[in-house]
Design a protein around this motif. Structure first.
Motif, PDB file in Angstrom:
ATOM      1  N   LEU A   1       6.248  16.090 112.763  1.00 28.81           N
ATOM      2  CA  LEU A   1       6.063  14.704 113.198  1.00 28.81           C
ATOM      3  C   LEU A   1       6.633  14.492 114.598  1.00 28.81           C
ATOM      4  CD1 LEU A   1       6.818  12.762 109.901  1.00 28.81           C
ATOM      5  CD2 LEU A   1       4.588  13.115 110.982  1.00 28.81           C
ATOM      6  N   TYR A   2       7.745  15.170 114.875  1.00 28.38           N
ATOM      7  CA  TYR A   2       8.337  15.096 116.218  1.00 28.38           C
ATOM      8  C   TYR A   2       7.320  15.551 117.264  1.00 28.38           C
ATOM      9  CZ  TYR A   2      11.900  15.601 119.872  1.00 28.38           C
ATOM     10  OH  TYR A   2      12.629  15.488 121.017  1.00 28.38           O
TER      11      TYR A   2
ATOM     12  N   CYS B   1       4.223  15.352 117.156  1.00 26.06           N
ATOM     13  CA  CYS B   1       3.065  14.449 117.231  1.00 26.06           C
ATOM     14  C   CYS B   1       3.480  13.015 117.551  1.00 26.06           C
ATOM     15  CB  CYS B   1       2.299  14.506 115.907  1.00 26.06           C
ATOM     16  SG  CYS B   1       1.569  16.109 115.592  1.00 26.06           S
ATOM     17  N   LYS B   2       4.636  12.835 118.137  1.00 24.26           N
ATOM     18  CA  LYS B   2       5.194  11.500 118.344  1.00 24.26           C
ATOM     19  C   LYS B   2       4.332  10.580 119.210  1.00 24.26           C
ATOM     20  CE  LYS B   2       8.282  13.124 122.009  1.00 24.26           C
ATOM     21  NZ  LYS B   2       7.717  12.503 123.176  1.00 24.26           N
TER      22      LYS B   2
ATOM     23  N   SER C   1       4.608   6.633 121.958  1.00 23.94           N
ATOM     24  CA  SER C   1       5.689   6.815 121.005  1.00 23.94           C
ATOM     25  C   SER C   1       6.556   5.551 121.047  1.00 23.94           C
ATOM     26  CB  SER C   1       6.518   8.024 121.410  1.00 23.94           C
ATOM     27  OG  SER C   1       7.034   7.813 122.722  1.00 23.94           O
TER      28      SER C   1
ATOM     29  N   THR D   1      -5.403  12.337 114.475  1.00 21.89           N
ATOM     30  CA  THR D   1      -3.940  12.303 114.375  1.00 21.89           C
ATOM     31  C   THR D   1      -3.473  13.096 113.163  1.00 21.89           C
ATOM     32  OG1 THR D   1      -3.867  10.155 115.476  1.00 21.89           O
ATOM     33  CG2 THR D   1      -1.926  10.788 114.191  1.00 21.89           C
TER      34      THR D   1
ATOM     35  N   ILE E   1      -1.191  16.531 113.076  1.00 23.76           N
ATOM     36  CA  ILE E   1       0.034  16.692 112.278  1.00 23.76           C
ATOM     37  C   ILE E   1      -0.064  17.943 111.414  1.00 23.76           C
ATOM     38  CG2 ILE E   1       1.396  15.682 110.396  1.00 23.76           C
ATOM     39  CD1 ILE E   1       0.723  12.909 111.651  1.00 23.76           C
TER      40      ILE E   1
ATOM     41  N   TYR F   1       2.326  21.144 111.692  1.00 20.20           N
ATOM     42  CA  TYR F   1       3.016  21.651 110.498  1.00 20.20           C
ATOM     43  C   TYR F   1       2.761  23.154 110.351  1.00 20.20           C
ATOM     44  CZ  TYR F   1       4.733  21.898 105.713  1.00 20.20           C
ATOM     45  OH  TYR F   1       5.431  22.224 104.586  1.00 20.20           O
TER      46      TYR F   1
END
Length: 182
Positions: free
Chosen positions: A72-73, A75-76, A83, A158, A162, A166
């Motif tokens: 998630l970081y 894809c901020k 962001s 999006t 993510i 991952y």
């Protein structure tokens, strides 16, 4: 004709650094929310009485959950190039050539370089619009113009970004293990 989101004013280094620090703090806290369950379980095991030597493993069985926080970081900025730090400082990640909002995949590529955060800070001091990740991803940070038509967030792209982030996070431990083997 593409929508252009770039304001004519230049991004200031102080605001850009403030955005980076705020993003780093917030996203680290979010990543830690995913990492804490694994750390709690492993720290609790430290108090078990045993004569066997235990390996330190901060994430243990919860490693997969922890890696989601770090994905998630990466894809901020994926939702309309903004962001939390960019919302506060009124900035946006845009395509360097077209000026349109950067795609979630471009945002993912630019944020992979957060791993070398100190070098990214040096780049921002030299050129507030483009850090190393921006140069590689073909993006830049511009001032947000609320008067322009913003596209609807592409939640499918999006979500795929993510998932890709991952998968990258899952491959990193395997890569380090491969590099360490004789």
């Amino acid at each position: 004709m593409p929508l252009v989101f770039v304001k004519e004013q230049k991004v200031e280094a102080g605001a850009r650094l403030g955005s980076m620090i705020l993003d780093h703090f917030i996203m680290t806290m979010i990543a830690m929310i995913f990492a804490v369950p694994g750390m709690v379980v492993n720290f609790a095991k430290a108090f078990e009485v045993t004569h066997e030597q235990n390996q330190v493993n901060f994430f243990g069985k919860f490693m997969f959950l922890s890696l989601l926080g770090f994905a998630l970081y990466l894809c901020k900025d994926s939702i309309n190039g903004r962001s939390v730090g960019k919302l506060v400082t009124k900035m946006q990640v845009v395509n360097n050539v077209t000026g349109e909002v950067a795609s979630p995949f471009r945002c993912l590529v630019r944020n992979i370089f957060c791993i070398i955060w100190p070098i990214e800070v040096i780049f921002v001091v030299i050129n507030p619009e483009r850090r190393l990740g921006d140069i590689v991803a073909g993006t830049k940070v511009a001032l947000f113009d609320p008067e322009t038509n913003q596209p609807k967030p592409d939640l499918i792209k999006t979500g795929l970004a993510i998932v890709l982030a991952y998968l990258i996070m899952l491959l990193l431990p395997a890569l380090f293990t491969f590099c360490k083997s004789p």
